[in-house]
Design an enzyme around this catalytic site. Sequence first.
Site, PDB file in Angstrom:
ATOM      1  N   ARG A 285     -10.068  -2.519 -11.247  1.00  0.00           N
ATOM      2  CA  ARG A 285     -10.612  -1.461 -10.401  1.00  0.00           C
ATOM      3  C   ARG A 285     -11.538  -0.547 -11.207  1.00  0.00           C
ATOM      4  O   ARG A 285     -12.604  -0.140 -10.732  1.00  0.00           O
ATOM      5  CB  ARG A 285      -9.465  -0.677  -9.763  1.00  0.00           C
ATOM      6  CG  ARG A 285      -8.582  -1.555  -8.892  1.00  0.00           C
ATOM      7  CD  ARG A 285      -7.247  -0.930  -8.543  1.00  0.00           C
ATOM      8  NE  ARG A 285      -7.386   0.159  -7.594  1.00  0.00           N
ATOM      9  CZ  ARG A 285      -6.362   0.827  -7.079  1.00  0.00           C
ATOM     10  NH1 ARG A 285      -5.119   0.520  -7.450  1.00  0.00           N
ATOM     11  NH2 ARG A 285      -6.569   1.800  -6.213  1.00  0.00           N
TER      12      ARG A 285
ATOM     13  N   LEU B 220       1.938  -5.546 -10.200  1.00  0.00           N
ATOM     14  CA  LEU B 220       0.737  -5.415  -9.378  1.00  0.00           C
ATOM     15  C   LEU B 220       0.810  -4.063  -8.686  1.00  0.00           C
ATOM     16  O   LEU B 220       1.894  -3.577  -8.351  1.00  0.00           O
ATOM     17  CB  LEU B 220       0.667  -6.515  -8.311  1.00  0.00           C
ATOM     18  CG  LEU B 220       0.421  -7.951  -8.764  1.00  0.00           C
ATOM     19  CD1 LEU B 220       0.376  -8.872  -7.544  1.00  0.00           C
ATOM     20  CD2 LEU B 220      -0.866  -8.077  -9.561  1.00  0.00           C
ATOM     21  N   ASP B 221      -0.342  -3.460  -8.447  1.00  0.00           N
ATOM     22  CA  ASP B 221      -0.365  -2.207  -7.702  1.00  0.00           C
ATOM     23  C   ASP B 221       0.210  -2.415  -6.306  1.00  0.00           C
ATOM     24  O   ASP B 221       0.175  -3.516  -5.754  1.00  0.00           O
ATOM     25  CB  ASP B 221      -1.801  -1.683  -7.571  1.00  0.00           C
ATOM     26  CG  ASP B 221      -2.371  -1.210  -8.892  1.00  0.00           C
ATOM     27  OD1 ASP B 221      -1.575  -0.927  -9.806  1.00  0.00           O
ATOM     28  OD2 ASP B 221      -3.610  -1.123  -9.003  1.00  0.00           O
ATOM     29  N   TYR B 222       0.712  -1.346  -5.729  1.00  0.00           N
ATOM     30  CA  TYR B 222       1.238  -1.350  -4.360  1.00  0.00           C
ATOM     31  C   TYR B 222       0.241  -1.992  -3.399  1.00  0.00           C
ATOM     32  O   TYR B 222       0.598  -2.792  -2.530  1.00  0.00           O
ATOM     33  CB  TYR B 222       1.531   0.096  -3.959  1.00  0.00           C
ATOM     34  CG  TYR B 222       1.902   0.325  -2.511  1.00  0.00           C
ATOM     35  CD1 TYR B 222       3.217   0.205  -2.081  1.00  0.00           C
ATOM     36  CD2 TYR B 222       0.934   0.706  -1.589  1.00  0.00           C
ATOM     37  CE1 TYR B 222       3.558   0.443  -0.757  1.00  0.00           C
ATOM     38  CE2 TYR B 222       1.265   0.940  -0.260  1.00  0.00           C
ATOM     39  CZ  TYR B 222       2.582   0.807   0.152  1.00  0.00           C
ATOM     40  OH  TYR B 222       2.908   1.044   1.472  1.00  0.00           O
TER      41      TYR B 222
END
Length: 304
Positions: free
Chosen positions: A222, A117-119
């Site tokens: 996104r 997962l992204d930060y």
Amino acid sequence: MPFVKEIFCVPAPKKAYAFLEDLGFSTKQSQKIIDKGRLRHNGSVVKKSQIVQGNVELTHFKAQHFGLEPLFYNDDFCVYDKPHNLLIHPKGLFTHHSLNDCLKSRFGAQANPIHRLDYETSGLVLCALHKNAEAELKHLFAKRNVTKTYTAIVRGIIERDEILIDTPILTCNNGRDLSIRSRVSSQGKDALTRLKVLARDKKTNQTLLHLTPITGRTHQLRVHLDSIHHPIVGDLLYGVNDECAREFLESKRVARDNRAQILTSRLLLNASSITFSYKHTHFCFFSMLQNDILHTFYTAQSVD
């Protein structure tokens, strides 16, 4: 503080990789440490097959638990509910914490996340506890036998209740200006996202969504949401002008311990559920952190 520097005394001449293996590192790990220049002797980087004696300086990942506990674990895997603004893997030699700290300090060196997962994204992360489980779980992902769903708040009102976004995504991060952004392109790989509207708030001009990525491209949700002109609230990379994106990326170069003080926006995206079958058992997990997204949306509705 996952990356630490330690001084060791090597009393008798020994090959560098043999010294590292004596400390408990595998052959592969020892080679990586040497290749990355993380072993120094007399102030110089140690080369392959070099003999060392006396004091040597080792910079290495040393997992330190900081209180994050798994939602679930068994003999083969565990599931964490990752907070916003936490990396899964450490990057560079910063002294920030990552999910790997809690994972490896709790379950050992063989434990590894199966996906990322992204930060900025909160939610569920599936992790294998040993190599056999890692291979089996990665196979499930490769065969698309794992279903993940996300909850997000996006800018603008989406009128249709359900949408299938079927547009290829191209990722070509080459270190150049803003190349970290993936984009919709006919030259990219196929990418599918199912979108379902949960609620709309015309007062704040926002829509609450349930998202199911069929594929797993970099920044897929996104990119797809930005491509239909409904970027995720709090996204500082997509749906913003280039200057804003550059400022965001510059903040990422700051030591991670100080980053939360720099970023004033939070990506309102949560990995809310993960479902799969493993060894003839069906598993389904739900993120408690989804409530943060729901609370943000419905609280805004109630404010006059």
